[in-house]
Design a protein around this motif. Structure first.
Motif, PDB file in Angstrom:
ATOM      1  N   MET A  76       0.850  -1.167   0.000  1.00 23.97           N
ATOM      2  CA  MET A  76       0.000   0.000   0.000  1.00 23.97           C
ATOM      3  C   MET A  76       0.899   1.234   0.000  1.00 23.97           C
ATOM      4  N   SER A  77       0.562   2.205  -0.848  1.00 24.90           N
ATOM      5  CA  SER A  77       1.398   3.393  -0.977  1.00 24.90           C
ATOM      6  C   SER A  77       1.272   4.301   0.247  1.00 24.90           C
ATOM      7  N   VAL A  78       2.244   5.185   0.380  1.00 25.84           N
ATOM      8  CA  VAL A  78       2.267   6.111   1.510  1.00 25.84           C
ATOM      9  C   VAL A  78       1.065   7.054   1.456  1.00 25.84           C
ATOM     10  N   ALA A  79       0.689   7.491   0.257  1.00 20.65           N
ATOM     11  CA  ALA A  79      -0.454   8.398   0.117  1.00 20.65           C
ATOM     12  C   ALA A  79      -1.750   7.724   0.576  1.00 20.65           C
ATOM     13  N   VAL A  80      -1.917   6.459   0.231  1.00 19.06           N
ATOM     14  CA  VAL A  80      -3.122   5.730   0.656  1.00 19.06           C
ATOM     15  C   VAL A  80      -3.113   5.551   2.165  1.00 19.06           C
ATOM     16  N   ARG A  81      -1.973   5.248   2.731  1.00 20.85           N
ATOM     17  CA  ARG A  81      -1.899   5.074   4.186  1.00 20.85           C
ATOM     18  C   ARG A  81      -2.205   6.377   4.915  1.00 20.85           C
ATOM     19  N   ARG A  82      -1.686   7.481   4.412  1.00 21.19           N
ATOM     20  CA  ARG A  82      -1.980   8.773   5.035  1.00 21.19           C
ATOM     21  C   ARG A  82      -3.465   9.101   4.946  1.00 21.19           C
ATOM     22  N   THR A  83      -4.072   8.772   3.806  1.00 15.76           N
ATOM     23  CA  THR A  83      -5.510   9.006   3.644  1.00 15.76           C
ATOM     24  C   THR A  83      -6.305   8.159   4.623  1.00 15.76           C
ATOM     25  N   VAL A  84      -5.916   6.906   4.806  1.00 13.18           N
ATOM     26  CA  VAL A  84      -6.608   6.025   5.755  1.00 13.18           C
ATOM     27  C   VAL A  84      -6.491   6.564   7.177  1.00 13.18           C
ATOM     28  N   VAL A  85      -5.309   7.037   7.545  1.00 13.37           N
ATOM     29  CA  VAL A  85      -5.113   7.597   8.889  1.00 13.37           C
ATOM     30  C   VAL A  85      -5.978   8.839   9.082  1.00 13.37           C
ATOM     31  N   ALA A  86      -5.999   9.726   8.094  1.00 18.61           N
ATOM     32  CA  ALA A  86      -6.797  10.953   8.211  1.00 18.61           C
ATOM     33  C   ALA A  86      -8.286  10.631   8.307  1.00 18.61           C
ATOM     34  N   LEU A  87      -8.763   9.738   7.454  1.00 23.48           N
ATOM     35  CA  LEU A  87     -10.184   9.378   7.494  1.00 23.48           C
ATOM     36  C   LEU A  87     -10.539   8.661   8.790  1.00 23.48           C
ATOM     37  N   SER A  88      -9.648   7.832   9.301  1.00 24.23           N
ATOM     38  CA  SER A  88      -9.902   7.142  10.564  1.00 24.23           C
ATOM     39  C   SER A  88     -10.043   8.127  11.709  1.00 24.23           C
ATOM     40  N   SER A  89      -9.205   9.153  11.716  1.00 24.37           N
ATOM     41  CA  SER A  89      -9.305  10.138  12.790  1.00 24.37           C
ATOM     42  C   SER A  89     -10.594  10.946  12.672  1.00 24.37           C
ATOM     43  N   LEU A  90     -11.002  11.274  11.453  1.00 21.39           N
ATOM     44  CA  LEU A  90     -12.266  11.995  11.271  1.00 21.39           C
ATOM     45  C   LEU A  90     -13.465  11.151  11.697  1.00 21.39           C
ATOM     46  N   VAL A  91     -13.463   9.872  11.347  1.00 22.21           N
ATOM     47  CA  VAL A  91     -14.556   8.979  11.734  1.00 22.21           C
ATOM     48  C   VAL A  91     -14.605   8.832  13.252  1.00 22.21           C
ATOM     49  N   ALA A  92     -13.441   8.694  13.879  1.00 29.84           N
ATOM     50  CA  ALA A  92     -13.399   8.564  15.340  1.00 29.84           C
ATOM     51  C   ALA A  92     -13.951   9.816  16.010  1.00 29.84           C
ATOM     52  N   CYS A  93     -13.578  10.986  15.515  1.00 24.32           N
ATOM     53  CA  CYS A  93     -14.068  12.242  16.079  1.00 24.32           C
ATOM     54  C   CYS A  93     -15.583  12.355  15.903  1.00 24.32           C
ATOM     55  N   ALA A  94     -16.069  12.069  14.711  1.00 25.06           N
ATOM     56  CA  ALA A  94     -17.516  12.144  14.448  1.00 25.06           C
ATOM     57  C   ALA A  94     -18.289  11.147  15.302  1.00 25.06           C
ATOM     58  N   LEU A  95     -17.746   9.963  15.488  1.00 24.47           N
ATOM     59  CA  LEU A  95     -18.414   8.943  16.305  1.00 24.47           C
ATOM     60  C   LEU A  95     -18.512   9.391  17.765  1.00 24.47           C
ATOM     61  N   VAL A  96     -17.455   9.993  18.293  1.00 19.40           N
ATOM     62  CA  VAL A  96     -17.484  10.475  19.672  1.00 19.40           C
ATOM     63  C   VAL A  96     -18.490  11.618  19.811  1.00 19.40           C
ATOM     64  N   VAL A  97     -18.494  12.565  18.875  1.00 22.33           N
ATOM     65  CA  VAL A  97     -19.433  13.686  18.935  1.00 22.33           C
ATOM     66  C   VAL A  97     -20.871  13.166  18.880  1.00 22.33           C
ATOM     67  N   TRP A  98     -21.146  12.253  17.975  1.00 17.02           N
ATOM     68  CA  TRP A  98     -22.490  11.679  17.853  1.00 17.02           C
ATOM     69  C   TRP A  98     -22.894  10.947  19.135  1.00 17.02           C
ATOM     70  N   THR A  99     -21.974  10.160  19.710  1.00 18.55           N
ATOM     71  CA  THR A  99     -22.281   9.413  20.931  1.00 18.55           C
ATOM     72  C   THR A  99     -22.600  10.352  22.082  1.00 18.55           C
TER      73      THR A  99
END
Length: 138
Positions: A1-24
């Protein structure tokens, strides 16, 4: 997996985690949470930001470090500019790296971060510019 894809996965994971906490925090019926919706949103956003930062911190080891040129001695970027002008029978030899002429191993030097080479020759002149390490016979 390329570095760009890994960085995108990390960024999206952090956004999903933040949104999930706010929603909860917004929908949870827990007694210890504030009653006001604005206070809940503020609390959820703060906790979500901390969780998002923790997710990024946890996943950064999954991303390989950027491979850039090594800094020269002293930590300063090494810039090399070679400009040569020769006429008649002139011989000019310039090396930005190391040139081994006696069968010895060249000393290790940090590569140049920026290398500029320009040459102008007239008549029977000879110009030789080397941008990196060179071993005789190569």
């Amino acid at each position: 997996m390329s570095v760009a894809v890994r960085r995108t996965v990390v960024a999206l994971s952090s956004l999903v985690a933040c949104a999930l906490v706010v929603w909860t925090v917004r929908v949870a019926p827990w007694d210890w949470l504030p009653e006001d919706g604005g206070d809940r949103l503020t609390l959820g956003t703060g906790i979500g930001a901390v969780v998002a930062a923790a997710v990024i911190f946890a996943l950064t080891s999954w991303i390989p470090p950027a491979a850039g040129p090594a800094p020269a001695a002293g930590g300063q970027p090494r810039r090399v500019t070679q400009i040569a002008e020769a006429e008649d029978w002139a011989v000019i030899e310039q090396a930005a790296g190391n040139r081994d002429t006696g069968g010895r191993t060249p000393r290790q030097a940090a590569p140049a971060d920026a290398l500029t080479q320009r040459a102008t020759g007239r008549g029977r002149s000879r110009i030789r510019q080397t941008g990196g390490d060179e071993v005789e016979g190569s």
